[in-house]
Design a protein around this motif. Structure first.
Motif, PDB file in Angstrom:
ATOM      1  N   THR A 179       0.934  -1.144  -0.126  1.00  0.00           N
ATOM      2  CA  THR A 179      -0.246  -0.198  -0.342  1.00  0.00           C
ATOM      3  C   THR A 179       0.961   1.512  -0.081  1.00  0.00           C
ATOM      4  O   THR A 179       0.680   2.700   0.095  1.00  0.00           O
ATOM      5  CB  THR A 179      -0.909   0.244   1.381  1.00  0.00           C
ATOM      6  OG1 THR A 179       0.049  -0.306   2.365  1.00  0.00           O
ATOM      7  CG2 THR A 179      -2.235  -1.346   1.263  1.00  0.00           C
ATOM      8  N   ASP A 181       3.415   4.037  -1.487  1.00  0.00           N
ATOM      9  CA  ASP A 181       3.742   4.281  -3.071  1.00  0.00           C
ATOM     10  C   ASP A 181       4.852   4.769  -2.695  1.00  0.00           C
ATOM     11  O   ASP A 181       6.028   4.074  -3.534  1.00  0.00           O
ATOM     12  CB  ASP A 181       2.770   5.389  -3.580  1.00  0.00           C
ATOM     13  CG  ASP A 181       3.457   5.773  -4.963  1.00  0.00           C
ATOM     14  OD1 ASP A 181       3.082   5.064  -5.504  1.00  0.00           O
ATOM     15  OD2 ASP A 181       3.448   6.853  -5.184  1.00  0.00           O
ATOM     16  N   LEU A 194      -1.685   8.894  -2.343  1.00  0.00           N
ATOM     17  CA  LEU A 194      -2.532   9.073  -2.232  1.00  0.00           C
ATOM     18  C   LEU A 194      -3.429  10.545  -3.593  1.00  0.00           C
ATOM     19  O   LEU A 194      -4.592  11.087  -3.932  1.00  0.00           O
ATOM     20  CB  LEU A 194      -3.556  10.381  -0.965  1.00  0.00           C
ATOM     21  CG  LEU A 194      -3.087   9.146   0.038  1.00  0.00           C
ATOM     22  CD1 LEU A 194      -4.413   9.547   1.278  1.00  0.00           C
ATOM     23  CD2 LEU A 194      -4.211   7.404  -0.277  1.00  0.00           C
ATOM     24  N   HIS A 195      -2.200  11.406  -3.553  1.00  0.00           N
ATOM     25  CA  HIS A 195      -2.254  12.270  -4.619  1.00  0.00           C
ATOM     26  C   HIS A 195      -2.492  11.538  -5.978  1.00  0.00           C
ATOM     27  O   HIS A 195      -2.897  12.491  -7.259  1.00  0.00           O
ATOM     28  CB  HIS A 195      -0.653  13.222  -4.717  1.00  0.00           C
ATOM     29  CG  HIS A 195       0.051  12.111  -5.020  1.00  0.00           C
ATOM     30  ND1 HIS A 195       0.765  11.644  -4.335  1.00  0.00           N
ATOM     31  CD2 HIS A 195       1.080  12.406  -6.685  1.00  0.00           C
ATOM     32  CE1 HIS A 195       1.687  10.982  -4.580  1.00  0.00           C
ATOM     33  NE2 HIS A 195       2.392  11.872  -5.972  1.00  0.00           N
ATOM     34  N   ARG A 196      -2.055  10.718  -6.260  1.00  0.00           N
ATOM     35  CA  ARG A 196      -2.230   9.559  -7.571  1.00  0.00           C
ATOM     36  C   ARG A 196      -3.843   9.205  -7.812  1.00  0.00           C
ATOM     37  O   ARG A 196      -4.226   8.997  -8.596  1.00  0.00           O
ATOM     38  CB  ARG A 196      -1.789   8.723  -7.643  1.00  0.00           C
ATOM     39  CG  ARG A 196       0.205   8.924  -7.137  1.00  0.00           C
ATOM     40  CD  ARG A 196       0.749   7.198  -7.203  1.00  0.00           C
ATOM     41  NE  ARG A 196       2.091   8.084  -7.286  1.00  0.00           N
ATOM     42  CZ  ARG A 196       2.545   8.209  -8.200  1.00  0.00           C
ATOM     43  NH1 ARG A 196       2.934   8.704  -9.339  1.00  0.00           N
ATOM     44  NH2 ARG A 196       4.124   8.902  -7.830  1.00  0.00           N
ATOM     45  N   LEU A 197      -4.751   9.390  -6.570  1.00  0.00           N
ATOM     46  CA  LEU A 197      -6.357   8.744  -6.229  1.00  0.00           C
ATOM     47  C   LEU A 197      -7.046   9.576  -6.462  1.00  0.00           C
ATOM     48  O   LEU A 197      -6.803  11.132  -5.946  1.00  0.00           O
ATOM     49  CB  LEU A 197      -6.243   7.999  -5.536  1.00  0.00           C
ATOM     50  CG  LEU A 197      -5.782   7.004  -5.109  1.00  0.00           C
ATOM     51  CD1 LEU A 197      -6.240   6.337  -3.716  1.00  0.00           C
ATOM     52  CD2 LEU A 197      -5.003   5.703  -6.756  1.00  0.00           C
ATOM     53  N   SER A 198      -7.947  10.021  -7.644  1.00  0.00           N
ATOM     54  CA  SER A 198      -8.894  11.041  -7.980  1.00  0.00           C
ATOM     55  C   SER A 198      -9.820  11.213  -6.826  1.00  0.00           C
ATOM     56  O   SER A 198     -10.828  10.030  -6.676  1.00  0.00           O
ATOM     57  CB  SER A 198      -9.827  10.551  -9.342  1.00  0.00           C
ATOM     58  OG  SER A 198     -10.981  11.373  -9.257  1.00  0.00           O
ATOM     59  N   GLU A 201     -14.161  10.418  -8.367  1.00  0.00           N
ATOM     60  CA  GLU A 201     -13.695   9.365  -8.634  1.00  0.00           C
ATOM     61  C   GLU A 201     -13.537   7.972  -7.444  1.00  0.00           C
ATOM     62  O   GLU A 201     -14.421   7.038  -7.391  1.00  0.00           O
ATOM     63  CB  GLU A 201     -13.331   8.669  -9.893  1.00  0.00           C
ATOM     64  CG  GLU A 201     -13.613   9.618 -11.277  1.00  0.00           C
ATOM     65  CD  GLU A 201     -12.588   8.946 -12.239  1.00  0.00           C
ATOM     66  OE1 GLU A 201     -11.725   8.235 -12.207  1.00  0.00           O
ATOM     67  OE2 GLU A 201     -13.153   9.949 -13.188  1.00  0.00           O
ATOM     68  N   LEU A 202     -12.499   8.251  -6.720  1.00  0.00           N
ATOM     69  CA  LEU A 202     -12.384   7.655  -5.714  1.00  0.00           C
ATOM     70  C   LEU A 202     -12.206   8.481  -4.269  1.00  0.00           C
ATOM     71  O   LEU A 202     -12.252   8.263  -3.373  1.00  0.00           O
ATOM     72  CB  LEU A 202     -11.497   7.007  -6.276  1.00  0.00           C
ATOM     73  CG  LEU A 202     -10.930   6.074  -7.348  1.00  0.00           C
ATOM     74  CD1 LEU A 202      -9.659   5.972  -7.590  1.00  0.00           C
ATOM     75  CD2 LEU A 202     -12.240   4.850  -7.672  1.00  0.00           C
ATOM     76  N   LEU A 205     -12.456   5.290  -1.344  1.00  0.00           N
ATOM     77  CA  LEU A 205     -10.826   4.883  -1.537  1.00  0.00           C
ATOM     78  C   LEU A 205      -9.993   5.589  -0.452  1.00  0.00           C
ATOM     79  O   LEU A 205      -9.374   5.116   0.518  1.00  0.00           O
ATOM     80  CB  LEU A 205     -10.704   5.229  -2.634  1.00  0.00           C
ATOM     81  CG  LEU A 205      -9.245   3.646  -2.344  1.00  0.00           C
ATOM     82  CD1 LEU A 205      -9.533   2.488  -2.266  1.00  0.00           C
ATOM     83  CD2 LEU A 205      -8.822   3.692  -4.390  1.00  0.00           C
ATOM     84  N   ARG A 206     -10.032   7.394  -0.789  1.00  0.00           N
ATOM     85  CA  ARG A 206      -9.060   7.829  -0.829  1.00  0.00           C
ATOM     86  C   ARG A 206      -9.356   8.010   1.416  1.00  0.00           C
ATOM     87  O   ARG A 206      -8.470   8.490   1.436  1.00  0.00           O
ATOM     88  CB  ARG A 206      -8.761   9.293  -1.212  1.00  0.00           C
ATOM     89  CG  ARG A 206      -8.904   9.414  -2.642  1.00  0.00           C
ATOM     90  CD  ARG A 206      -8.985  10.522  -3.067  1.00  0.00           C
ATOM     91  NE  ARG A 206      -8.299  11.613  -2.051  1.00  0.00           N
ATOM     92  CZ  ARG A 206      -7.243  12.558  -2.652  1.00  0.00           C
ATOM     93  NH1 ARG A 206      -6.648  12.394  -3.723  1.00  0.00           N
ATOM     94  NH2 ARG A 206      -7.289  14.000  -2.065  1.00  0.00           N
ATOM     95  N   ALA A 209      -7.536   4.615   2.871  1.00  0.00           N
ATOM     96  CA  ALA A 209      -6.763   4.031   2.184  1.00  0.00           C
ATOM     97  C   ALA A 209      -5.311   4.219   3.598  1.00  0.00           C
ATOM     98  O   ALA A 209      -4.823   3.241   3.558  1.00  0.00           O
ATOM     99  CB  ALA A 209      -5.751   5.430   1.692  1.00  0.00           C
TER     100      ALA A 209
END
Length: 242
Positions: A179, A181, A194-198, A201-202, A205-206, A209
């Motif tokens: 998990t 990164d 987390l900056h890679r997750l929208s 849209e997510l 999940l954010r 996480a």
């Protein structure tokens, strides 16, 4: 049979390595240690031969192919499981306690050898029941005997066995999913990427996480197993349908 120069018999690859003559146990122990250090991609007959101080051809007496070697690693994991169970040989109060003891020991083996854990899925998906390593079959027998001894009928025993196996291996697989990164980051959000997750849209999940990054540990394993087994016993720890 002539050798490459045609002047005499072919030389038989010696299985005497830097630590003396090889044994199957030494081959598998060294292979598992290599995988622990460098991952499954590092394992080859040539590399293992180098580790043992022998030619790769010498290893084929102990593992006839790469697949056989991988099956041997599965065998080594289950042999370690047997050792752990033998060291924790207290009498189980009932069948559920027995399943919990097997689950804890399996979890411990998997966390000791995380790089080899994928083989518990890939090799057992490829190898029919009767051709699995003896230590794997003994594990199956151990679980099934607990269930039959508890009074479950044959069909229910099979159902519980499948559910127990799926939960145990699934839980371990989720525990070992990476998990983080960027391990060099100190900020939790950037450490997890987390900056890679929208955020649009997510969003859930954010938000979750950070909790997902924490392992559930043996406590989570036990809680989930109890919830699973309750479904077969109507919540009674000692009831078996049979």
């Amino acid at each position: 049979m002539a050798n490459g120069s045609g002047t005499g018999p072919a030389r038989r690859a010696s299985d005497r390595g830097r630590y003396g003559r090889l044994t199957r146990q030494r081959v598998l122990t060294t292979a598992l240690a290599l995988v622990d250090r460098e991952g499954l991609s590092a394992l080859s007959m040539r590399r293992l031969g180098t580790e043992l101080g022998v030619e790769a051809m010498a290893l084929y007496r102990y593992a006839s192919s790469k697949d056989s070697l991988l099956d041997g690693l599965v065998e080594a994991l289950y042999l370690e499981l047997e050792e752990r169970l033998a060291a924790d040989a207290g009498e189980d109060s009932d069948w559920r306690a027995g399943l919990h003891r097997i689950a804890r020991a399996t979890y411990a083996v998997c966390l000791t050898h995380p790089q080899a854990v994928p083989l518990l899925a890939t090799r057992l998906l490829a190898v029919p029941l009767a051709r699995r390593p003896a230590a794997v079959l003994r594990d199956h027998e151990r679980v099934l005997a607990l269930l039959r001894g508890a009074g479950f009928d044959e069909a229910t025993t099979a159902d519980v066995f499948r559910a127990f196996t799926a939960w145990l291996l699934g839980y371990v697989s989720v525990e070992l999913r990476p998990t983080v990164d960027n391990p060099d980051e100190t900020d939790p959000a950037f450490r997890l990427g987390l900056h890679r997750l929208s955020a649009r849209e997510l969003p859930t999940l954010r938000e979750t996480a950070a909790a997902l990054a924490e392992q559930g540990g043996p406590q989570g394993l036990a809680a989930g197993l109890d919830a699973l087994l309750d479904g077969f016993t109507n919540g009674s720890p000692s009831a078996a349908s049979g």
